[in-house]
Design a protein around this motif. Sequence first.
Motif, short mmCIF file in Angstrom:
data_model
loop_
_atom_site.label_atom_id
_atom_site.label_comp_id
_atom_site.label_asym_id
_atom_site.label_seq_id
_atom_site.Cartn_x
_atom_site.Cartn_y
_atom_site.Cartn_z
N PHE A 169 -18.77 37.69 103.35
CA PHE A 169 -17.95 38.00 102.20
C PHE A 169 -18.28 39.12 101.72
CE2 PHE A 169 -18.89 33.45 102.51
CZ PHE A 169 -17.51 32.76 102.46
N ILE A 170 -17.23 39.97 101.15
CA ILE A 170 -17.28 41.07 100.33
C ILE A 170 -16.68 40.85 99.04
CG2 ILE A 170 -16.41 43.57 100.58
CD1 ILE A 170 -15.84 43.03 103.66
N LYS A 171 -17.29 41.11 98.06
CA LYS A 171 -16.97 40.66 96.64
C LYS A 171 -16.55 41.82 96.08
CE LYS A 171 -20.86 38.78 95.27
NZ LYS A 171 -21.82 37.99 94.38
N SER A 172 -15.65 41.90 94.98
CA SER A 172 -15.02 42.92 94.33
C SER A 172 -14.59 42.32 93.00
CB SER A 172 -14.22 43.74 95.01
OG SER A 172 -14.07 44.96 94.25
N HIS A 173 -14.44 43.13 91.97
CA HIS A 173 -13.83 42.65 90.69
C HIS A 173 -13.05 43.46 89.95
CE1 HIS A 173 -17.10 39.84 91.22
NE2 HIS A 173 -17.95 40.70 91.05
N LYS B 290 -14.08 53.18 107.38
CA LYS B 290 -15.05 54.17 108.01
C LYS B 290 -16.06 53.60 108.85
CE LYS B 290 -18.20 57.88 106.38
NZ LYS B 290 -18.77 58.62 105.24
N ARG B 291 -16.57 52.42 108.65
CA ARG B 291 -17.45 51.83 109.43
C ARG B 291 -16.79 50.98 110.61
NH1 ARG B 291 -21.19 48.92 104.70
NH2 ARG B 291 -22.19 50.70 104.03
N GLN B 292 -15.46 50.92 110.50
CA GLN B 292 -14.74 50.62 111.73
C GLN B 292 -14.90 48.79 111.75
OE1 GLN B 292 -15.73 52.65 115.18
NE2 GLN B 292 -13.64 53.78 115.00
N VAL B 293 -15.12 48.34 110.48
CA VAL B 293 -15.19 46.86 110.36
C VAL B 293 -14.04 46.45 109.78
CG1 VAL B 293 -16.31 45.10 108.90
CG2 VAL B 293 -17.73 47.15 109.55
N GLU C 192 -1.58 47.74 104.99
CA GLU C 192 -1.45 49.22 105.61
C GLU C 192 -2.69 49.38 106.40
OE1 GLU C 192 -1.29 54.13 104.75
OE2 GLU C 192 -0.87 52.56 102.94
N LYS C 193 -3.87 48.97 106.11
CA LYS C 193 -4.76 49.57 106.53
C LYS C 193 -5.66 48.53 107.66
CE LYS C 193 -4.91 53.43 104.28
NZ LYS C 193 -4.53 54.76 105.10
N PHE C 194 -5.26 47.07 107.22
CA PHE C 194 -5.66 46.23 108.29
C PHE C 194 -4.49 45.31 108.64
CE2 PHE C 194 -9.39 47.39 105.43
CZ PHE C 194 -10.30 47.76 106.49
N THR C 195 -3.84 45.73 109.67
CA THR C 195 -2.52 45.02 109.85
C THR C 195 -2.57 43.48 110.29
OG1 THR C 195 -2.71 45.82 112.22
CG2 THR C 195 -1.46 47.31 110.51
N ILE D 43 -12.63 48.90 100.67
CA ILE D 43 -11.45 48.75 101.85
C ILE D 43 -11.96 50.12 102.59
CG2 ILE D 43 -9.11 49.39 102.32
CD1 ILE D 43 -8.25 47.44 99.80
N PHE D 44 -11.97 51.34 102.00
CA PHE D 44 -12.05 52.59 102.91
C PHE D 44 -13.58 52.55 103.29
CE2 PHE D 44 -8.28 53.46 100.72
CZ PHE D 44 -7.31 54.47 101.69
N LEU D 45 -14.50 52.07 102.98
CA LEU D 45 -15.87 51.84 103.26
C LEU D 45 -15.78 51.13 104.83
CD1 LEU D 45 -19.00 52.59 103.27
CD2 LEU D 45 -19.08 50.40 101.80
N ASN D 46 -15.10 50.01 104.65
CA ASN D 46 -14.95 49.06 105.69
C ASN D 46 -14.13 49.99 106.89
OD1 ASN D 46 -16.07 46.16 105.74
ND2 ASN D 46 -15.76 46.89 103.89
#
Length: 222
Positions: A34-38, A52-55, A86-89, A47-50
């Motif tokens: 799980f990735i949490k955000s508020h 960059k990490r190719q996750v 757009e980023k994770f089709t 979103i952009f960190l993942n």
Amino acid sequence: MNYEVLIIDDLPIIVDGYINLLSKTDFQENKLNFIKSHNCEDAYNKIFLNLKRQVNINLALLDISLPSYKEFNINDGVDLALLIREKFTDCKIIIITMYSEPLTVDRIIKKIKPEGFFSKNDITSESFPFICKKIIDGNIYQSTTIIESQRELFKKNINWDIYDNEILILISQGVKTTNLPNYIPLSMSAIEKRKANIKDQLLEGKGSDKDLVSKAKKIGLL
């Protein structure tokens, strides 16, 4: 294998509740991470960190009403969902919201085409993980309130496109007509023509923006 799930809601207790419910569900070979955000800014950065990490983010659950990230013009959950598309089709998107106004529902469906679309009033602790599992398995799901909202639009014989819907929604939020091109990729003349058409349908061409919003609310569009 890990199945990455991004959950975005401005209330931490809601995010934690979704995680607790999904953690108790058997997803067979998928181990949920799980990735949490508020808010929009934090979600944008994650979103952009993942990326960059190719996750790859496999599933995103998000509300519509979220604190905005003005610097990058991410105003709400709709903008975030479009970014995720757009980023994770291959990411499956579930919208979970209190909003059920016909124009808002129509806007979300036309812009995002979410795999899941729930009214928060329709889900229970028993149904939520079961429905999420069905969506992960490839099914499309809309809750009862969302389906009824679409029927209301059909009954009123309203068949505007996504830009018409956005014009009226933005005006109802207090955005001035001169600023609408900042939100909608249309020229001012095109926006004025569409706005005139909306007024023709709802006000027979007569009335102010305030009258237009008032009429749309009166007939249940907003």
